[in-house]
Write a protein that holds these residues in place. Structure first.
Motif, PDB file in Angstrom:
ATOM      1  N   LEU A 287       0.840  -1.212  -0.192  1.00 45.65           N
ATOM      2  CA  LEU A 287      -0.002   0.070   0.033  1.00 45.65           C
ATOM      3  C   LEU A 287       0.697   1.233  -0.067  1.00 45.65           C
ATOM      4  O   LEU A 287       0.705   2.252  -0.834  1.00 45.65           O
ATOM      5  CB  LEU A 287      -0.965  -0.038   1.304  1.00 45.65           C
ATOM      6  N   ARG A 288       1.971   1.259   0.868  1.00 49.12           N
ATOM      7  CA  ARG A 288       2.842   2.738   0.989  1.00 49.12           C
ATOM      8  C   ARG A 288       3.454   2.731  -0.452  1.00 49.12           C
ATOM      9  O   ARG A 288       3.425   3.914  -0.900  1.00 49.12           O
ATOM     10  CB  ARG A 288       3.722   2.200   2.029  1.00 49.12           C
ATOM     11  N   MET A 289       3.943   1.715  -1.072  1.00 49.98           N
ATOM     12  CA  MET A 289       4.807   2.152  -2.196  1.00 49.98           C
ATOM     13  C   MET A 289       3.843   2.439  -3.504  1.00 49.98           C
ATOM     14  O   MET A 289       4.167   3.292  -4.231  1.00 49.98           O
ATOM     15  CB  MET A 289       5.677   0.701  -2.597  1.00 49.98           C
ATOM     16  N   GLY A 290       2.599   1.887  -3.373  1.00 52.95           N
ATOM     17  CA  GLY A 290       1.682   2.208  -4.400  1.00 52.95           C
ATOM     18  C   GLY A 290       1.131   3.693  -4.361  1.00 52.95           C
ATOM     19  O   GLY A 290       1.288   4.410  -5.100  1.00 52.95           O
ATOM     20  N   MET A 291       1.016   4.182  -3.312  1.00 54.24           N
ATOM     21  CA  MET A 291       0.623   5.690  -2.847  1.00 54.24           C
ATOM     22  C   MET A 291       1.852   6.464  -3.183  1.00 54.24           C
ATOM     23  O   MET A 291       1.601   7.378  -3.844  1.00 54.24           O
ATOM     24  CB  MET A 291       0.296   5.594  -1.213  1.00 54.24           C
ATOM     25  N   THR A 292       2.993   5.905  -2.950  1.00 58.75           N
ATOM     26  CA  THR A 292       4.309   6.854  -2.964  1.00 58.75           C
ATOM     27  C   THR A 292       4.471   6.956  -4.381  1.00 58.75           C
ATOM     28  O   THR A 292       4.717   8.064  -4.998  1.00 58.75           O
ATOM     29  CB  THR A 292       5.286   6.456  -2.366  1.00 58.75           C
ATOM     30  N   GLY A 357      19.114   2.877  -9.565  1.00 53.25           N
ATOM     31  CA  GLY A 357      19.824   3.913 -10.373  1.00 53.25           C
ATOM     32  C   GLY A 357      19.654   3.974 -11.909  1.00 53.25           C
ATOM     33  O   GLY A 357      19.419   4.872 -12.589  1.00 53.25           O
ATOM     34  N   LEU A 358      19.853   2.682 -12.525  1.00 55.99           N
ATOM     35  CA  LEU A 358      19.694   2.313 -13.747  1.00 55.99           C
ATOM     36  C   LEU A 358      18.297   2.678 -14.348  1.00 55.99           C
ATOM     37  O   LEU A 358      18.112   3.148 -15.280  1.00 55.99           O
ATOM     38  CB  LEU A 358      20.182   1.023 -14.170  1.00 55.99           C
ATOM     39  N   LEU A 359      17.400   2.061 -13.469  1.00 53.00           N
ATOM     40  CA  LEU A 359      15.848   2.494 -13.947  1.00 53.00           C
ATOM     41  C   LEU A 359      15.531   3.747 -13.959  1.00 53.00           C
ATOM     42  O   LEU A 359      14.805   4.229 -14.953  1.00 53.00           O
ATOM     43  CB  LEU A 359      15.063   1.505 -12.869  1.00 53.00           C
ATOM     44  N   SER A 360      15.951   4.585 -12.558  1.00 55.02           N
ATOM     45  CA  SER A 360      15.581   5.925 -12.895  1.00 55.02           C
ATOM     46  C   SER A 360      16.188   6.752 -13.882  1.00 55.02           C
ATOM     47  O   SER A 360      15.554   7.786 -14.138  1.00 55.02           O
ATOM     48  CB  SER A 360      15.825   6.480 -11.310  1.00 55.02           C
ATOM     49  N   GLN A 366      10.116   7.905 -10.437  1.00 59.00           N
ATOM     50  CA  GLN A 366       8.989   7.181 -10.222  1.00 59.00           C
ATOM     51  C   GLN A 366       8.685   5.770 -10.571  1.00 59.00           C
ATOM     52  O   GLN A 366       8.055   5.037  -9.654  1.00 59.00           O
ATOM     53  CB  GLN A 366       7.613   7.701 -10.982  1.00 59.00           C
ATOM     54  N   SER A 367       9.613   5.241 -11.302  1.00 58.81           N
ATOM     55  CA  SER A 367       9.450   3.906 -11.918  1.00 58.81           C
ATOM     56  C   SER A 367      10.334   3.180 -10.874  1.00 58.81           C
ATOM     57  O   SER A 367       9.829   2.056 -10.586  1.00 58.81           O
ATOM     58  CB  SER A 367      10.322   3.555 -13.132  1.00 58.81           C
ATOM     59  N   VAL A 368      11.110   3.472  -9.995  1.00 66.62           N
ATOM     60  CA  VAL A 368      11.893   2.973  -8.640  1.00 66.62           C
ATOM     61  C   VAL A 368      10.697   2.561  -7.458  1.00 66.62           C
ATOM     62  O   VAL A 368      10.676   1.378  -7.216  1.00 66.62           O
ATOM     63  CB  VAL A 368      12.872   3.780  -7.964  1.00 66.62           C
ATOM     64  N   PHE A 369       9.654   3.353  -7.650  1.00 74.30           N
ATOM     65  CA  PHE A 369       8.749   2.971  -6.362  1.00 74.30           C
ATOM     66  C   PHE A 369       7.570   2.034  -6.956  1.00 74.30           C
ATOM     67  O   PHE A 369       7.249   1.186  -6.062  1.00 74.30           O
ATOM     68  CB  PHE A 369       7.829   4.256  -6.235  1.00 74.30           C
TER      69      PHE A 369
END
Length: 396
Positions: A287-292, A357-360, A366-369
């Motif tokens: 839930l927390r990661m989805g909201m963030t 780091g590579l993903l962001s 935002q993709s990290v979360f």
């Protein structure tokens, strides 16, 4: 009996000081290290690599220190050495270092600081365990001083860096580690008697047990999900236009609820088994990661997401420490704590930092979360497996 209880409380006071000073150091260092590196001119990939050095040291240092402390019983002596060495190493941060030089300094410093919490937690777990039972109330009351230390520095450092700039970061590092060093030298030099038979106690038979295997898998993915917050949260908020004061405030919210949980956890923890708490905490992490990930630009949603930290960190941490005390008693305690640091913080820290780091760099912060949300889902599945396999008694 009352005299014995009072003596035990007096022994725990220095541990509260160590917890407060250590997490006061972490409270400014971890949230603002990426912003300091950004000011030095490093890009996202370089920042992720340098911040991952801390996690990389957790792949080898905690178990090495834990093994040494288990075999010598000299936990406090080793803590004193580690804190002093880390403080002296931090003084080098004042110099103009390139990426390689900075990486080496951080490597040596983190090698010593990464040993501190496993050995301190092992020593404190020994003091708060009575007849083999883990006392959540006394543990929480000591551990909340660490949360208070974190809260003070994350807020004060944010205001300081906003007004005076990030170039004071090395000074904050040295001063905070000096406080840790003083606190560690105040610890009673408790030594655990070591017999030849105890030093030969093997950890591998414990690790082969199915509940222990699934526990470590659940812990790995739960903390991997947290890496989105630990490494990229400040950068994410900065990219969304939040000031350093607000960044500090949002970090502070998570620590305030953490303090509240540690102070009152003796009331809540007995309501569920330890393994059931693992499931609840992992669901809360989803839930927390989805909201963030989805609504970080909506302040009230982000505040609510940060408040869930009471479950995703505080409740989860206590359940894990209690389960470790259950599975790794006596002479295995130091190695059990160290293995937890390696598996739950070392590998996830390296993987999360580098992959994030590579993903962001390619898809944005935002993709990290979103990736953290996926890790939380896997953690939930593993925690459910632990709960089905075995359900140790809840804490009182």
């Amino acid at each position: 009996m009352p005299n014995a209880a009072a003596a035990n409380r007096r022994q725990l006071i220095p541990f509260a000081a160590v917890s407060a000073s250590y997490f006061a150091h972490i409270g400014f260092f971890n949230p603002y290290l990426p912003l300091w590196l950004k000011e030095l001119g490093f890009g996202l990939v370089a920042i992720s690599i340098l911040t991952s050095v801390q996690a990389a040291t957790r792949l080898f240092a905690p178990y090495a220190w834990g093994w040494l402390s288990d075999h010598t019983g000299e936990r406090v002596t080793l803590l004193r050495y580690g804190a002093t060495a880390a403080m002296l190493c931090a003084c080098i941060l004042f110099f103009d270092l390139g990426p390689i030089g900075l990486g080496l300094v951080l490597l040596v410093m983190f090698t010593h600081t990464s040993s501190m919490m496993p050995m301190s937690e092992a020593a404190m777990a020994h003091l708060v365990s009575q007849g083999g039972a883990f006392d959540a109330k006394r543990y929480g009351r000591v551990r909340l001083f660490g949360s208070i230390g974190f809260l003070l520095t994350v807020f004060l450092a944010g205001a300081w860096f906003e007004h005076f700039g990030m170039h004071h970061f090395p000074g904050w590092t040295v001063l905070s580690l000096a406080a840790v060093t003083v606190s560690v030298w105040m610890l009673p030099n408790l030594k655990e008697a070591v017999s030849l038979q105890e030093t030969k106690v093997a950890v591998w038979p414990v690790l082969r047990q199915k509940p222990v295997k699934w526990f470590f898998i659940a812990a790995f993915f739960h903390v991997l999900s947290h890496m989105g917050v630990y490494v990229f949260f400040s950068l994410y908020l900065d990219s969304l236009g939040y000031s350093k004061v607000w960044i500090g405030m949002l970090w502070a919210v998570s620590v305030i609820v953490e303090i509240g949980w540690f102070f009152t956890q003796a009331k809540w923890m007995p309501k569920l088994s330890l393994t059931a708490w693992l499931v609840v905490c992992s669901v809360a992490m989803v839930l927390r990661m989805g909201m963030t990930a989805q609504w970080a630009d909506v302040l009230w949603v982000l505040l609510l997401a940060q408040a869930i930290h009471a479950l995703t960190f505080a409740a989860h941490h206590t359940a894990c420490i209690a389960l470790l005390s259950h599975h790794f008693p006596g002479r295995l305690r130091g190695r059990g704590q160290a293995l937890y640091t390696v598996v739950a913080y070392g590998f996830p820290g390296v993987l999360g930092g580098l992959a994030g780091g590579l993903l962001s760099d390619r898809f944005g912060l935002q993709s990290v979360f979103w990736l953290s949300l996926i890790a939380a889902l896997v953690a939930t599945a593993a925690a459910y497996r632990v709960w089905r396999l075995r359900s140790p008694q809840s804490l009182s």
